[in-house]
Design an enzyme around this catalytic site. Structure first.
Site, mmCIF file in Angstrom:
data_model
loop_
_atom_site.group_PDB
_atom_site.id
_atom_site.type_symbol
_atom_site.label_atom_id
_atom_site.label_comp_id
_atom_site.label_asym_id
_atom_site.label_seq_id
_atom_site.Cartn_x
_atom_site.Cartn_y
_atom_site.Cartn_z
ATOM 1 N N GLU A 473 0.790 -1.244 0.000
ATOM 2 C CA GLU A 473 0.000 0.000 0.000
ATOM 3 C C GLU A 473 0.817 1.286 0.000
ATOM 4 O OE1 GLU A 473 -3.022 -0.422 3.086
ATOM 5 O OE2 GLU A 473 -4.084 -1.930 1.919
ATOM 6 N N GLU A 570 -7.168 -7.578 -1.527
ATOM 7 C CA GLU A 570 -7.571 -7.338 -0.128
ATOM 8 C C GLU A 570 -8.993 -6.819 -0.107
ATOM 9 O OE1 GLU A 570 -5.523 -4.865 2.629
ATOM 10 O OE2 GLU A 570 -3.558 -5.722 2.222
#
Ligand code: NAG
Ligand code: NAG
Ligand code: NAG
Ligand code: NAG
Ligand code: NAG
Ligand code: NAG
Length: 897
Positions: A473, A570
Site C-alpha cells: 500500500e 484485499e
C-alpha cells in the site's frame, strides 16, 4: 513416497553417486592432521538475560525472545492476557542483554577461519566476544556472520549480545533524519502502539497494527560457531528455469562459498527420480565465492509439473548435491525442486480500457482464491510447525489456492514455504514494507539490500512463491496522500519510493531471480503504474492491476458497490472471535460488548460499532436480558455479518471472471483480508488465534468451491451463474428450489435445460423474474420464502457439482424467519463424533460451538433445511460424548432476539 520408490532411489544413488562423484583423486599435499571439514558448534540453548539495571537476571532460551523468557520464568503473566500489552510496555523500552559462556575445543580454535553465524537478531544490538566488539546489527530480516578468529580463548568464552530497545532506536533514527519527515510518525491512538517503525527493519506490525498488539520484543534466533581451514559452503539455492528457446528445463544450483584457500572441486548433481546426474569441475577462489551448476533436463526425459491446489499434483523431485574439493572438503546437500512456470499477464483486453492482470501457471490461467497471511504470533519463537500446518491445511480445506504473505509482518520461516509447496498454495510474497513512507539513507538502503539478497536466495527454490511484491500500500499512500504531504514536496517522496523499491529492491530481485514476476506494490496498476513513474495517479483503478477495497458501512449485500476489479487482493470485514477464545485472556467483568476490555482489544477506530451497524442492515441485533448470552450472541452476530459479507463479495469477484461490463471485469483473483490472527481480538480473520475456524472460514469452503452456483438479483431478476475453475467442460442443469421459512418441504422445484459450463469460465446459466418465480411457485413472497440452487450433471441428476447455494430475497430482519428449537444428539464414531441435529422449520447460520474442546466441525454456520442433519466433529484432543454435550451451544440467527 512409496517404499518401493525409496528402494529404487537408494539403489540408484548408491550405484551412481558414490562411485562417480569424484572426478579425480585428491592431491596428497594436504597435511593430514589439518581438519578438512567444517566444525560446527551450536550455541543455542540456555543463555542469561539481563535488563538495563540488572534487576532482572534470568535464564533464557535461544532461539527465543525477552517476553517468552520472562513468561517461562513466571516473571510475567501471559502477555496476551487482558491489558498486559500496555502493562508490559516497559519490557520493550528496556535495553536487554543476552550472554553466554561457552568453551571451544582446542582443534576448533586453531582452525584458520572461525565465524559466528547468527540466524537472526531481533533487532538492534552490539555483539561482543570476550570483551571485543565483533559487530552490530539493525535488521531482523537477515542473518549475520562475524569472523572471530583469534578472539577465542582456552577456557570460558563470553559472548554478549547487547540489545537496544527497538522503540528507542526508531525514535533516534527519526530524530537524526532531520532534513524532512518520513511519515507516519505514530500509529493511530486506538492501536496503542509505538512510533517511527518505518525507521527500523523489524516486523512493522510489532509496533502495533489495526488487528494486533504492540510487542516490539528483543531476541535471537539460532546462533552457531563454524570453524574451518579451507572452505565452507555458506548457502546453496536450487531453482528450475524453463528455457523456451530450447524447450527444456534447467536445474540451476547456486553455491556461495567462504574460501580460505583457492581450490578446485568436483561436484555432482543427482536427480535420482529422473535417473539424471551431472558432474562439474569448479575452480573456487576467495574472490569468486559464488558458483553455479546447470543441469539441463534432456528433452526425452519427461518431468511432472507442480500445480496449484485444485489444478493437479504438487510434484517435487529430490535433488542431491555432492561435492569434494582437492583440499578434501566434502559437501552434501539434499533439497527438492519442482518444475512450473509462472507469468503475470498484463495485456490489452478487447472492449475494455486498461490491461488484464492474471497469473498463468504452466500456461494455464488460474483464478487465485484465498486470503492474506499475517504473522501467527507476536513472538515468532512460539510459532511451531504444527501451528503453521494447521493454518495452511485449513486454507487448503477451504478450497484456497493462494495466500499473500503481507508486507507488514515477517518473511516466514522455511517450514511455511515447504508446506505451501506441498499443499499447492501459491504465495504472493511481499517485501516487508507496509503502510508508510521509508527513509533512504545509505545505511538503511544497504541493510535492505542485504535483506533482499538473502531472502530471495533463501526462498527462490520454492515453487509456491509465484510473485514478489515490493511493499504493501505504499504506492497508494503517496498517490492518494495518506499523510498530508504538500504537493510541492511530493517529488522528494516519490524519488525515495523509486530509489527503494525500484532501483534497489526490484533491481536485486531481477538479478537474483528471473523465474517469477515482480510487482512494485500492492495495490498497484502494475505496468500502468510503471508507465506513470511507479506512482500511478490512481493505484485503485479497476482497469489495471490489483485492488484493495474496504467499505464497512455500505450494504455488503449490494454487490453493485464492489469494484469490478481485475484482481481483488484485499477486502474484508471484522468480526470477534468466539467466547472460548476470548475467555482465555479475559475475566467475567470483560464479557460485555462495550466493556473496557472490548474497547481495548479493538484496534480499528470505531470497529466495534461498525460491525453492529453493518449487521443491523440485515439482522435483528441480539437483545437478551441475560448479560452473558447477550455478549455471546453479539460475538456470534459479528461472525454472521462478516461471513455473509465476504461470501457476497467473493461470489461477485468469482462470477466476474469472464465478463467485461462497462469496461470492467475479468477478475482473476479474490484474496480476502485476512486468514489468521496474531492474538485473541476482533479482526478481519477467518481463523481465530489458536486455530478455531470462524463462521467465515466454514463459508469459504463453499464460496471457494471449484464449481459454484452464484445467485444474485439484478433489477428484480434472479440470475444464477455457474463458475468453474476446472479445465474440463460440464454439461449441467440448474435446480432451483423455493422454500418457505415455516416448512422443510419445498414449495416448488424448477430444473433448467442442460447448459454447458466451460472449464475456467463464469457464465449466466439461467435467470428468472423474481416476482414471477414467487407467483408461479404459489404461496410465496419475498418475506416468506428463500431460494436454493445447485448444479447437477444433466445426464445424472444425482451427481451434484459444488455446494447447494441460497439467496435471501429480503433482509433477514424483515423475513418470516420463525423461532427454532434444534435438538442435538452426539455419538462417538471412532476418533470423531457425529452430531445429529433435528428441527422442523428452516434455521439459518446454525452454529455449533463446543467451547474450549479444540477441534473442527466438518460444516458449520449452515442453512438447516432438513429435519435431520449429521455434522461430524474432529477433536484435536481426547474428549467424550458427555463433555461435548455439556459444552455444546447451538445458536441460529433466530435465537439471538
Ligand atoms: C530497574 O529497572 C526496572 C525496569 O525498568 C525498574 O522497574 C526498577 O525500578 C529499576 N531498579 C532500580 C534499582 O533502578
Ligand atoms: C537504552 O540505550 C540507549 C542507547 O544507549 C539509551 O539512550 C537509553 O536511555 C537506554 N534505555 C534505558 C531504559 O536505559
Ligand atoms: C534420452 O536420450 C539419450 C541420448 O539420446 C539416451 O542416452 C537416453 O537413454 C534417453 N533417455 C530416455 C529416458 O529415453
Ligand atoms: C437495471 O436497472 C438500471 C436502472 O433502471 C439500469 O440502469 C440497468 O441497465 C439495468 N440492468 C440491467 C442488466 O438491465
Ligand atoms: C447435455 O446433456 C443433455 C442431456 O443429457 C444432452 O441432451 C445434450 O446433448 C448435452 N449437450 C452437450 C453439448 O453435450
Ligand atoms: C428483542 O427484540 C425482539 C424483536 O424486535 C422483540 O420481539 C423482543 O421482545 C425483544 N426482547 C427483549 C428482551 O427486549
Amino acid at each position: 513416497m512409496t517404499v518401493q520408490r525409496k528402494v529404487v532411489l537408494f539403489a540408484f544413488i548408491h550405484s551412481f553417486l558414490f562411485t562417480v562423484a569424484l572426478c579425480r583423486h585428491s592431491r596428497t599435499d594436504i597435511v593430514d592432521d589439518q581438519g578438512t571439514e567444517v566444525e560446527t558448534q551450536s550455541l543455542n540453548g540456555k543463555w542469561i538475560l539481563r535488563n538495563n539495571n540488572g534487576s532482572f537476571n534470568l535464564p533464557a532460551e535461544v532461539p527465543g525472545c525477552v517476553h517468552t523468557a520472562l513468561q517461562k520464568q513466571n516473571l510475567i503473566q501471559d502477555p496476551y492476557y487482558r491489558f498486559n500489552d500496555l502493562d508490559y510496555r516497559w519490557i520493550s523500552l528496556e535495553n536487554w542483554t543476552y550472554s553466554l559462556t561457552f568453551t571451544v575445543p582446542h582443534a576448533t580454535r586453531r582452525m584458520k577461519r572461525v565465524v559466528l553465524v547468527f540466524d537472526g537478531v531481533d533487532t538492534v544490538s552490539t555483539i561482543t566476544l570476550n570483551g571485543v566488539t565483533i559487530g552490530t546489527t539493525n535488521n531482523m530480516f537477515r542473518s549475520y556472520e562475524f569472523a572471530v578468529g583469534g578472539l577465542l580463548v582456552a577456557n570460558d568464552n563470553i559472548l554478549v549480545v547487547s540489545f537496544m530497545s527497538a522503540v528507542t532506536y526508531a525514535a533516534q533514527r527519526d530524530h537524526a533524519h532531520s532534513a524532512y519527515k518520513v511519515p507516519p510518525a505514530c500509529p493511530p491512538l486506538v492501536q496503542k502502539g509505538e512510533c517511527h517503525v518505518n525507521f527500523i527493519r523489524k516486523a512493522q506490525c510489532s509496533f502495533s497494527w489495526d488487528w494486533g498488539p504492540s510487542f516490539p520484543t528483543q531476541g535471537l534466533r539460532g546462533v552457531e560457531l563454524q570453524a574451518f581451514n579451507f572452505i565452507r559452503l555458506q548457502s546453496s539455492t536450487a531453482s528450475t528455469v524453463w528455457d523456451s528457446s530450447l524447450s527444456c528445463w534447467n536445474v540451476e544450483v547456486e553455491l556461495s562459498f567462504d574460501v580460505v584457500v583457492a581450490t578446485d572441486g568436483c561436484f555432482t548433481l543427482v536427480l535420482p527420480e529422473l535417473k539424471l546426474f551431472q558432474k562439474f569441475q569448479l575452480s573456487i577462489k576467495p574472490d569468486q565465492p559464488r558458483q553455479s551448476l546447470h543441469l539441463q533436463i534432456p528433452s526425452n526425459v519427461s518431468v511432472d509439473l507442480w500445480w496449484p491446489n485444485g489444478h493437479g499434483q504438487q510434484t517435487q523431485y529430490l535433488l542431491f548435491m555432492e561435492g569434494r574439493t582437492e583440499s578434501r572438503v566434502t559437501f552434501h546437500t539434499e533439497t527438492k525442486v519442482a518444475f512450473r512456470t509462472v507469468e503475470l499477464v498484463q495485456e490489452p483486453i478487447p472492449s475494455s480500457p486498461g490491461l488484464s492482470f492474471y497469473f498463468q501457471v504452466n500456461g494455464r490461467l488460474i483464478f487465485l482464491k484465498g486470503s492474506n497471511w499475517i504473522p501467527a504470533h507476536a513472538f515468532q519463537d512460539l510459532v511451531t510447525p504444527d501451528t503453521l500446518r494447521n493454518l495452511l491445511q485449513s486454507a487448503v480445506d477451504a478450497n484456497m489456492n493462494a495466500l499473500r504473505v503481507w508486507g507488514g509482518g515477517v518473511y516466514e520461516q522455511d517450514t511455511f514455504y515447504s508446506l505451501c509447496d506441498e499443499l499447492g498454495i501459491m504465495v504472493w510474497q511481499d517485501f516487508m514494507f507496509a503502510c508508510a513512507l521509508y527513509p533512504t539513507e545509505q545505511d538503511f538502503i544497504e541493510t535492505v539490500r542485504e535483506e533482499v539478497v538473502q531472502q530471495v536466495r533463501r526462498l527462490k527454490s520454492h515453487p509456491s512463491i509465484i510473485v514478489w511484491s515490493g511493499n504493501n500500500e505504499n504506492e497508494a499512500a503517496i498517490a492518494t496522500d495518506w499523510f498530508g504531504i504538500p504537493v510541492a514536496e511530493r517529488p522528494r517522496y516519490v524519488k525515495d519510493y523509486v530509489t527503494l523499491y525500484v532501483e534497489n529492491i526490484r533491481a536485486i530481485v531481477k538479478k537474483e531471480d528471473s523465474t517469477r514476476p515482480f510487482l512494485v506494490s500492492s495495490p498497484t496498476n502494475g505496468a500502468e503504474s510503471e508507465k506513470e513513474g511507479f506512482v500511478a495517479h490512481n493505484p485503485y483503478d479497476p482497469h489495471y492491476g490489483d485492488t484493495h477495497f474496504y467499505s464497512y458501512l455500505s450494504d455488503c449485500w449490494d454487490w453493485r458497490q464492489f469494484p469490478r476489479t481485475r484482481f481483488a487482493s484485499e477486502y474484508g470485514f471484522q468480526s470477534w472471535p468466539s467466547f472460548s477464545t476470548l475467555s482465555k485472556v479475559s475475566k467475567p467483568d470483560d464479557w460485555d460488548y462495550s466493556s473496557s476490555f472490548s474497547e481495548h482489544r479493538q484496534h480499528h477506530e470505531l470497529g466495534n460499532s461498525q460491525m453492529l451497524l453493518q449487521a443491523a442492515l440485515h439482522y435483528i441485533l441480539p437483545n437478551s436480558t441475560d448479560a452473558l448470552k447477550l455478549y455471546r450472541d453479539s460475538l456470534y452476530i459479528t461472525q454472521v455479518m462478516q461471513a455473509q459479507c465476504i461470501k457476497m463479495q467473493t461470489e461477485f469477484y468469482r462470477r466476474s471472471r469472464s465478463e467485461i461490463i462497462n469496461g470492467e471485469g475479468n477478475t482473476m483473483g479474490a484474496l480476502y483480508w485476512q486468514l489468521n490472527d496474531i492474538w485473541q481480538g476482533p479482526s478481519w480473520s477467518s481463523i481465530e488465534f489458536g486455530g478455531k475456524w470462524k463462521m467465515l472460514h466454514h463459508l469459504a469452503v463453499d464460496f471457494f468451491s471449484p464449481v459454484l452456483a452464484v445467485g444474485f438479483e439484478e433489477n428484480e431478476t434472479l440470475k444464477i451463474y455457474g463458475v468453474s475453475d476446472l479445465s474440463t467442460d460440464l454439461n449441467l442443469t440448474v435446480t432451483v428450489t423455493v422454500y418457505q421459512w415455516s416448512s422443510l418441504t419445498p414449495v416448488c422445484t424448477l430444473v433448467s435445460d442442460p447448459c454447458m459450463l466451460k472449464g475456467g469460465v463464469a457464465m449466466l446459466m439461467i435467470q428468472y423474474s423474481v416476482p414471477a418465480l414467487l407467483r408461479d411457485c404459489g404461496k410465496c413472497s419475498r418475506h416468506s420464502c428463500l431460494v436454493t440452487f445447485d448444479l447437477r450433471e444433466s445426464a445424472n441428476p444425482n451427481s451434484q457439482h459444488g455446494p447447494t447455494s441460497h439467496l435471501f430475497l429480503t433482509s433477514l430482519k424483515d423475513s418470516g424467519l420463525l423461532p427454532v428449537n434444534i435438538k442435538a444428539s452426539v455419538e462417538r464414531d471412532g476418533d470423531v463424533f457425529a452430531f445429529t441435529l433435528q428441527c422442523d422449520v428452516v434455521a439459518v447460520f446454525v452454529w455449533l460451538d463446543v467451547e474450549d474442546i479444540a477441534g473442527r466441525f466438518e460444516s458449520n454456520g449452515f442453512l438447516l433445511l432438513s429435519q435431520k442433519r449429521t455434522v461430524r466433529f474432529h477433536p484435536w484432543r481426547p474428549t467424550t460424548v458427555e463433555e461435548l454435550l455439556k459444552k455444546l451451544h447451538i445458536t441460529s440467527l433466530r435465537d439471538v432476539y
